[in-house]
Structure formats: C-alpha cells, structure tokens
Write an enzyme that holds these catalytic residues in place. Structure first.
Site, PDB file in Angstrom:
ATOM      1  N   SER A 252      17.655 -56.439   1.594  1.00 16.85           N
ATOM      2  CA  SER A 252      17.326 -56.486   3.027  1.00 16.85           C
ATOM      3  C   SER A 252      16.996 -57.925   3.406  1.00 16.85           C
ATOM      4  CB  SER A 252      16.113 -55.612   3.314  1.00 16.85           C
ATOM      5  OG  SER A 252      14.959 -56.204   2.750  1.00 16.85           O
ATOM      6  N   ASP A 253      17.029 -58.214   4.693  1.00 18.84           N
ATOM      7  CA  ASP A 253      16.423 -59.468   5.129  1.00 18.84           C
ATOM      8  C   ASP A 253      14.912 -59.328   4.936  1.00 18.84           C
ATOM      9  OD1 ASP A 253      15.858 -61.981   6.135  1.00 18.84           O
ATOM     10  OD2 ASP A 253      17.232 -61.800   7.825  1.00 18.84           O
ATOM     11  N   TRP A 254      14.208 -60.430   5.037  1.00 23.07           N
ATOM     12  CA  TRP A 254      12.788 -60.483   4.644  1.00 23.07           C
ATOM     13  C   TRP A 254      11.902 -59.684   5.610  1.00 23.07           C
ATOM     14  CZ3 TRP A 254      15.837 -62.144   1.372  1.00 23.07           C
ATOM     15  CH2 TRP A 254      15.436 -62.744   0.188  1.00 23.07           C
TER      16      TRP A 254
END
Ligand code: BGC
Length: 710
Positions: A252-254
């Site tokens: 995932s993105d952060w």
C-alpha cells in the site's frame, strides 16, 4: 530453470518452512524514525539501523533479508531520518524532465546509478517508478511522473526499473492507479470508464510491468470508481494479478491500509504502519489480520500467497545475493555526470526567434528565480538532498500532513555562476527579481536579459491555476518592456501559463533540472549544448482548454470527500486537444533546437499483427544535434483519434542521415472492448511528425479485424 522459475520454486519451498509469526511479520513495513511522522523507533527496526521509508524484518534462519525501503525515483531521499544525518545523494532531474528526453537509455543509466546509491546504504527496495499519467496540469506530483502518454511513460519507466533491478534492488512501480490529483487524496474518488482506464493509465502500468517485471507495485491513496486503490478487488486481484499475471507483491502507499479485508482484495503488504496507527488507532495488518486468520476468515492459501509474492521478488531480483552491511564505493562524479546529461537532453526550447544561443552579448542581465543560488526541485517524499547539501531551503508550509515537507529547496547548481563560467567575455549582472521596476532598471542597460520563473510544486498539493507565483509574470513583463532581447527560463514541474509569450524572444522549459541543472541551462543558453528535449505534456493556453476547468475539491479543507470524474477517459493531453480541435499553446512532442531535420521515405507495412514504420531522418542544419521523430495514429477506420505509436531519439551530425524502424505495440492502435483488445478491419492512417501538432509525412495501412489479449 530460468531465473523466474527458480525464484518461484525457491519462494514455494521457503514459504512452507516458515512459521505463522514469520509469515505475518513479512506483511508489514514500519517507517524509520523521523520527526513529524514517526518520532519513535518501531521495535521491529534494530537500533542503529540507518533508516528510511520502510523496514520489514527478514528471517535470518531461512536466508530472507530484511526489506529496507527508500524513496524514490529521482535519487535516494533523506528527509530527516534519525541515524542518517548528513547522508546526501545524487539529485537527478525530475522524472518529467527525463520524460522530455525521450531517451530510454538515460532512464536506464539513471536507474542503475540510483540503485547503486541505494545499495551503498543497504537499501534493497527503491520506491521508484512513478507512472501516473499527467491528466491535469495542476497535479502537484506530475514532476514525479514521466508524461501524459501511456506508451512514452511505460517505455521510460520500464527502463528506469530495469536499471534499478539490474543492480539487485527491487523497484516499486507506483501509484496504482489514477492517483492523478493530490487534492484531498486520501478521500478522493477517481471515477473513470473502465475501458478508457485500460487504454490509458492501466495501459501505462501494463506495458511497463511487462517490460521490467518490477518486484512490487504500490497502490495509491485514492479510490477508483468507489473502492480504495489498496483494497480494490477489481484492479488488484482482477486486472493486475489475474489478467496480467503479475507475480510480485502489492504494497500500500504509506498509511493507506484501512482494513484487514484489503488482503482478500489483493493487497499483500501494509506500508507505513505508524501512519495507519495514527489515523486509525490500529494497524489492520498486525492484530486484525492475525485474528481474521485464526477465525478462518483469511484463508491459509491467501496468507501463503502474500508471503510467496514477497519472497519471489526477493529471489527474482536477487536482493538476498548481496550483504546490506558491505560497503560499495559510489562514483559520485560519474552519477553527477548522468544527472547533467539527463538535464541537457530533457530541457525543452519552447520558442526561439534566433536570439538563442546567446552570442555577441556584452552585458547580460540574469533576473529572478534564485538563479544566483541554485535550481529548485519538487517537494514531498521524492525530494533528494543533493550531493554536498542544499544551497538553500525556504519554508513554504500548507495544509495537511505534507505541509511540513513543502519547501523551496534550492540545489547547488547556480545558473548565474555557470553562465559566468561559460561566457567569460560577457559582463553578467544579477537582480533577484523581487520588484518589477528594479528588475527593469538592470534589464534596461543590458543587451539581453534572462529571467527565471519558478514554482514550488509537490506532494499533497494541487496548484489552483497555471500561474507563476510571487508576481513573476509582472517581472517578466517589466523586463520585456525595456529589453528587446528577453529570454525566459521556466523551472516548474508542470506547464504554466505564458501570457507574455509574444513579448519575449525565447522560452526554455527546464523543469526541475536536478543538481547539475544550472550547468545544463547555461550550456543550452550559451550554445554548448543543442537543446533536444520534447514536451512530454501539452501546454494549454489556459485551464479552459483542459477537460476540467474547475477542479473538484480545490479550496475545501483537507479531508473533504472529493469526487473527480475523469470524463476525458483515455483522451488525455494531446489526445484531448485532437478530440476538441482546440489549439494548445505548445503541443505534446514539441521542442526546438539549433539545427533542423527533415523526414523522408516513410514506408509502413503490416504483417496482420502489427504495424512497422521505416523512414529516414536527415540533419539539414549546420550543427550536430538530436531529433525525436514521432509516429502517431490519426484515424482508425473512420474513427479520428490521436495516439503516439512510436518515437526514436537519434543524434546526427550536419548532413548525416539515419534510418529509423519502429515496430508498433498493437494495443496502441486498438480499442479495449468487452474483455479484449480489438482492431477493426480497414484503413488506419498515421502521420510522422516533429510533434503531435506538426505532421510531416502521412501513411496508411489496411489492417484485418483482430481480437487479442485480455
Ligand atoms: C508517497 C509515496 C512514498 C511513500 C513513502 C507517500 O507519501 O505517496 O510515493 O513512496 O510516501 O515515503
């Protein structure tokens, strides 16, 4: 057994030997200690480890290395991690500048250098390969992406990834997908017709992934058609893994993992767990995922699949084959030279009436843009502290979590100093450009004036319009009023409005040109380098020409749910202009030089499966230079649509000619219909041009009907 089959077999074998605790520990990455985002050290990270964006513990007994992840596409970043004080790296030019070079070899060379710098710090996963399409010239992150065209983006991005992975570092292509605006990005629903999505942003990912097999894919913050990218069953399980057969892992993105159920929808790893904890109170992939497994809601087979995907990429790229604690000497000068060459090839000469290159100038005014100090860069997670450190940093700030990262970063390559070095016979004076009248006083007593126009663009922010901030347009106009040889150099991450175009003699688009940017700009102005960049994005005359004159969400408080309908579908940028019949300020593919080229003998043939175009390019001017001839589809069986089919950058001496052969990817002249690509039988027309708006030769082929792919 080839390398991939061997990696599969090894991943299967090792996964079986793992305990559940080991399996689950691979599914989460924690951020390194960094004030403002992750102030405390996560216990997963051994004390003293030089840290960056992500850390996932390895399993030493099975030879699985810890994953040590660093941003991003333009160099190894260090936005202030504890234990990395003073750690600087080569700051390469913005990806959009690399896109403008139309030179995949330079992308590969940069990727290779980037990977060596990552390795030298023990980083084995580089969060590099930004490939979102530039749909909107307000998007603050377009500087991190290559272009508005899926094919150009895919060619450049895949070569960057091949450069990175060729050095044994995993590359993470991002942000899957339609993360094309920053406004309220965590609450943003990007709505698009699914077939148009396949012909545009998804096609960019599809071709780039095929050509480079990145070890991981990062899913974006936004939603696509109502479902969050990181939990989007259709796009992750469906398109990416099932239809394209992607074998690596999805991170995932952060802070974008909202629920453990994302694991069922195709997400393999949670990133930035501290951010999920801050935003949601808990990390969905730690306790909740484990509980779901104990209760039988997360099948064992899916858990194994998540783990196997990570292991497979580790082995396929070979990050287990080198010791992260071993030292690696970096040739900083050689990497600086790559950054310089990228800047030389990606700066675009937009307009020139013959004033450039500068010659016979006794007194030159250099004005504005902090040109005495350095060149700007984009902001956010991709900002690289350049070799030797910044020349200056000025806080800007703004709403949302990325406000603290929004600064005017000046890299130490002063265009003023470089011009003085290259033009010893010219008296060069500087004015900071803070006041139009003051700038005009200097310009008035000079033979020519170079005015710099800059913007701070970056992650977390969309610009409300196309203007140059801080009254810079007024400075340019005041200078043009008193000096008939006014030249403007733009250092921006996006197209900007150019209201004074007819009043100046030349305009150079230098983007964010990296740590050698000042030198490259000076070399182009003074004529040591023939400009050869081509626009990877269309310059509109204003927002009224774009698909969304008003951007939903702009001006709302950070966190307001926002929906953007990407109604232009696959007709992005130059394709949109072809559809609407509007004339842009500068078309996609446009770029001037100090020499000239002609095209002849265009032949196009088809074997039924694809189109091959062969033609001759000759340098008809008086100096050596590079050209980028471009082949476009203009019409497919009566359906008028513009598509870049191929391009080739070639360097030619005066009078020299070269033959170019382009073999076209059939998806570029097909439509995605139902569940496959479809070519209609009949006449397909093409042009060979200097840009999307400057056709030189035409051709046509008759294609048989064909349905292929999925
Ligand atoms: C960005 C990613 C980046 C990540 C890690 C996020 O804010 O969107 O591109 O890789 O942070 O720093």
């Amino acid at each position: 057994m080839d390398a991939n089959t061997a990696a599969d077999a090894r991943a299967r074998e090792i996964e079986q030997r793992m305990t559940d605790d080991e399996r689950f520990s691979l599914l989460v990455s924690a951020m390194g200690q960094i004030p403002g985002f992750a102030p405390d050290r996560d216990p997963r990270i051994p004390e003293g480890t030089p840290m960056s964006a992500g850390y996932t513990p390895g399993v030493a007994r099975l030879g699985i290395p810890a994953l040590r992840m660093s941003d991003a596409s333009m160099g190894v970043t260090n936005p202030g991690y504890v234990n990395r004080e003073g750690d600087t790296a080569t700051a390469f030019p913005a990806s959009i500048l690399l896109g403008a070079s139309f030179n995949p070899k330079l992308a590969r060379a940069g990727g290779r250098a980037l990977a060596l710098e990552a390795r030298s710090r023990g980083f084995n996963v580089q969060l590099a390969g930004g490939i979102n399409l530039a749909r909107d010239p307000r998007n603050g992150r377009n500087f991190e992406y290559f272009s508005e065209d899926p094919y150009l983006s895919a060619v450049m991005c895949s070569e960057q990834i091949n450069g990175i992975q060729g050095e044994g570092v995993i590359s993470t292509i991002k942000h899957y997908t339609l993360n094309c605006n920053e406004v309220n990005r965590h609450w943003l629903d990007a709505v698009i017709d699914p077939a148009a999505h396949r012909e545009s942003d998804l096609l960019a990912f599809e071709i780039a992934i095929e050509r480079s097999q990145p070890g991981s894919v990062m899913s974006g913050y936004n939603k696509i058609n109502g479902a969050y990218a990181s939990g989007n069953h259709h796009l992750l399980n469906g398109v990416l893994k099932e239809t394209w057969g992607y074998q690596g892992w999805v991170m995932s993105d952060w802070g974008a993992t909202a629920e453990w159920e994302y694991a069922l929808h195709g997400l393999d790893q949670e990133s930035g767990l501290q951010l999920d904890r801050t935003m949601r109170g808990a990390s969905p992939f730690v306790e909740p995922l484990r509980e779901a497994y104990e209760m039988g809601k997360l099948p064992k087979e899916r858990l194994s699949d998540m783990v196997r995907r990570i292991l497979r990429s580790i082995f396929a790229v070979g990050i287990d084959a080198w010791d992260p604690s071993s030292t690696l000497d970096i040739n900083a000068a050689a990497h600086h030279a790559i950054a310089l060459e990228q800047a030389r090839q990606g700066i675009v000469l937009l307009r020139n009436d013959g004033t450039l290159p500068l010659k016979g100038i006794k007194r030159l005014a250099v004005i504005g843009g902090h040109a005495a100090t350095g060149v700007p860069s984009g902001t956010g997670s991709a900002t690289v502290v350049p070799q030797g450190g910044y020349a200056a940093v000025i806080d800007i700030g703004g709403a949302g979590p990325m406000g603290q990262a929004r600064k005017l970063f000046l890299l130490p390559s002063s265009p003023l100093a470089e011009l003085r070095r290259l033009m010893p016979g010219t008296a060069i004076e500087f004015d900071p450009g803070i006041n139009p009248a003051e700038a005009a006083l200097l310009a008035k007593r000079c033979d020519a004036a170079v005015v710099f126009g800059i913007r701070v663009e970056g992650e977390g922010f969309d610009f409300p319009d196309l203007s140059l901030p801080w009254g810079q347009d007024a400075v340019i106009e005041a200078v043009a009023d008193v000096n008939a040889a006014t030249i403007v150099v733009l250092e921006t991450g996006n197209p900007v409005a150019i209201p004074w175009l007819d009043r100046v003699r030349a305009v150079l688009q230098a983007w964010y040109p990296g740590q050698a940017g000042g030198q490259a700009i000076a070399e182009v102005l003074a004529g040591q380098v023939n400009p050869s960049g081509r626009l990877p994005v269309t310059f509109p005359t204003g927002l009224a020409q774009t698909p969304r004159p008003d951007l939903p969400g702009l001006g709302t408080p950070w966190g307001t749910p926002t929906t953007i309908h990407y109604n232009e579908g696959a007709e992005i940028g130059y394709r949109w202009f072809a559809k609407t019949g509007e004339r842009p300020l500068f078309p996609f593919g446009h770029g001037l030089g100090y020499t000239s080229f002609d095209y002849s003998d265009l032949t196009t043939i088809t074997d039924g499966d694809t189109i091959t175009a062969i033609f001759t390019v000759i340098n008809t001017g008086e100096r050596a230079g590079a050209d980028v001839p471009q082949l476009y589809l203009t019409e497919a069986v009566g359906d008028k649509r513009l598509r870049l089919l191929g391009f080739q950058r070639l360097e030619l001496a005066p009078g020299e000619s070269g033959t170019v052969k382009l073999i076209v990817d059939p998806r570029l002249f097909s439509r995605y219909q139902g569940k496959a690509w479809r070519i209609e039988s009949g006449i397909h027309r093409m042009v060979l041009g200097r840009s999307s708006g400057d056709p030189v030769l035409t051709a046509e082929v008759i294609l048989p009907e064909r349905t292929f792919g999925r």
